[in-house]
Design a protein around this motif. Structure first.
Motif, short mmCIF file in Angstrom:
data_model
loop_
_atom_site.label_atom_id
_atom_site.label_comp_id
_atom_site.label_asym_id
_atom_site.label_seq_id
_atom_site.Cartn_x
_atom_site.Cartn_y
_atom_site.Cartn_z
N ALA A 1 25.22 -36.95 7.21
CA ALA A 1 24.86 -36.08 6.15
C ALA A 1 25.15 -34.53 6.65
O ALA A 1 25.57 -33.67 5.51
CB ALA A 1 23.67 -36.17 5.72
N THR A 2 25.14 -34.09 7.52
CA THR A 2 25.31 -32.72 7.81
C THR A 2 26.88 -32.38 8.31
O THR A 2 26.98 -31.20 8.55
CB THR A 2 24.28 -32.10 9.01
N MET A 3 27.63 -33.33 8.50
CA MET A 3 29.03 -33.09 8.74
C MET A 3 29.86 -32.73 7.31
O MET A 3 29.61 -33.25 6.47
CB MET A 3 29.60 -34.15 9.48
N HIS A 4 30.76 -31.61 7.58
CA HIS A 4 31.66 -31.39 6.67
C HIS A 4 32.80 -32.44 6.54
O HIS A 4 33.11 -33.23 7.63
CB HIS A 4 32.40 -29.97 6.92
N PRO A 5 33.35 -32.94 5.45
CA PRO A 5 34.36 -33.95 5.53
C PRO A 5 35.55 -33.73 6.42
O PRO A 5 36.02 -34.69 6.89
CB PRO A 5 34.84 -33.89 3.96
N SER A 6 35.88 -32.63 6.68
CA SER A 6 36.96 -32.05 7.68
C SER A 6 36.83 -32.47 8.95
O SER A 6 37.66 -32.51 9.87
CB SER A 6 37.43 -30.55 7.44
N GLU A 7 35.51 -32.80 9.18
CA GLU A 7 34.96 -33.30 10.81
C GLU A 7 35.11 -34.82 10.99
O GLU A 7 35.10 -35.12 12.20
CB GLU A 7 33.75 -32.81 10.99
N PHE A 8 35.70 -35.57 9.71
CA PHE A 8 35.97 -36.83 10.12
C PHE A 8 37.50 -36.93 10.06
O PHE A 8 38.29 -36.19 9.59
CB PHE A 8 35.46 -37.69 8.81
N SER A 9 37.98 -38.07 11.06
CA SER A 9 39.36 -38.50 11.01
C SER A 9 39.58 -39.85 10.97
O SER A 9 38.85 -40.77 11.16
CB SER A 9 39.67 -37.87 12.52
N GLN A 10 40.93 -40.14 10.69
CA GLN A 10 41.15 -41.59 10.65
C GLN A 10 40.93 -42.34 12.03
O GLN A 10 41.20 -41.80 13.02
CB GLN A 10 42.91 -41.65 10.67
N MET A 11 40.28 -43.61 11.74
CA MET A 11 40.21 -44.45 12.74
C MET A 11 40.76 -46.00 12.50
O MET A 11 40.35 -46.39 11.60
CB MET A 11 38.44 -44.72 13.03
N ALA A 12 41.57 -46.39 13.33
CA ALA A 12 42.32 -47.61 13.09
C ALA A 12 41.44 -48.76 12.92
O ALA A 12 41.60 -49.87 12.55
CB ALA A 12 43.27 -47.95 14.29
N THR A 13 40.33 -48.67 13.59
CA THR A 13 39.30 -49.91 13.84
C THR A 13 38.67 -50.01 12.47
O THR A 13 38.07 -50.86 12.16
CB THR A 13 38.34 -49.72 14.90
N LEU A 14 38.46 -49.03 11.74
CA LEU A 14 37.82 -48.95 10.45
C LEU A 14 38.75 -49.28 9.24
O LEU A 14 39.55 -48.46 9.03
CB LEU A 14 37.01 -47.50 10.14
#
Length: 193
Positions: free
Chosen positions: A72-85
Motif C-alpha cells: 500500500a505504501t509502494m508506488h506502482p513504479s516500484e513493482f516489476s515483472q515476476m515470471a512466477t506470478l
C-alpha cells in the motif's frame, strides 16, 4: 401577473442549469457509486473506487511487521515483472474468477506464502469496449476479485495493492475477440524483495 421576456429567459436559464447539474450518464451502467453487481457481472453501475493510471486503489492494510514497506505504501513504479506470478483472464463484462484461473491464483498464493518479503501489485485490465470510466471501474473490480481470492488463500493483505488501467495498456491491438480476450486480465507484479 405579467410574464415578460426577461422572466421567460430567466426560467429557461434556471431550467437548463438544473438539468446540467443533474447530468445524465452517457450509457447505461456507467453511473459512479452504485454497489457492484452480484455474481461477478459488471453490467451494473460502476464502482466508486475507480483507479486511473498511476493512482491505484490500495488495500486498507497497514505496513507489515519488520519495518519493511507494505504494498500500500509502494508506488506502482516500484513493482516489476515476476515470471512466477501468472496472469488470469476474464470473460466479457465479468469480474468473477473462473475455475481455470482459480488454479493459477492457487499457484500464485502458494508461491507468495513461500516468499513472504514479496509485495504484489495486481493490475486490472479490460478490452477496448465500453467507456473509459466503465472500464476503469471494471478493471478495479477484476483486481479486487483476485485480491480477495489471494486473501482467502492466506496471503497477507498488507502485501497486496490493486490498480486499474481499464483499457489503457492492451497486450493486443487488433479489434476482434481473439485479441480482446487477451486484454481482459489481471496482471501481477512483485516488489520489495
Amino acid at each position: 401577473m405579467t410574464i415578460t421576456r426577461g422572466s421567460v429567459l430567466m426560467v429557461t436559464v434556471l431550467t437548463v442549469a438544473a438539468l446540467g447539474a443533474a447530468g445524465c450518464p452517457k450509457r447505461p451502467g456507467s453511473a459512479v457509486g452504485a454497489a457492484p453487481a452480484p455474481s461477478g457481472t459488471a453490467s451494473a453501475a460502476s464502482s466508486g473506487s475507480m483507479a486511473a493510471a498511476g493512482q491505484g486503489s490500495q488495500s486498507s492494510a497497514q505496513p507489515g511487521a519488520g519495518g519493511g514497506k507494505s504494498a500500500a505504501t509502494m508506488h506502482p513504479s516500484e513493482f516489476s515483472q515476476m515470471a512466477t506470478l501468472k496472469d488470469i483472464r476474464f470473460d466479457f463484462d465479468r469480474y468473477d474468477i473462473r475455475p481455470e484461473d482459480a488454479k493459477v491464483l492457487d499457484a500464485n498464493a502458494k508461491w507468495l506464502k513461500a516468499n513472504g518479503s514479496v509485495q504484489v501489485l495486481i493490475e486490472g485490465h479490460c478490452d477496448e469496449r465500453g467507456t473509459q470510466e466503465y472500464n476503469l471501474a471494471l478493471g478495479d473490480r477484476r483486481a479486487k476479485a483476485a485480491q480477495a481470492y489471494l486473501l482467502s488463500q492466506g496471503v497477507s493483505g498488507n502485501r497486496l495493492r490493486v490498480i486499474s488501467y481499464g483499457e489503457q495498456h492492451p497486450l493486443c491491438a487488433a479489434h476482434d475477440e481473439s485479441c480482446w480476450q487477451m486484454n481482459r486480465r489481471d496482471h501481477f507484479l512483485g516488489g520489495g524483495h
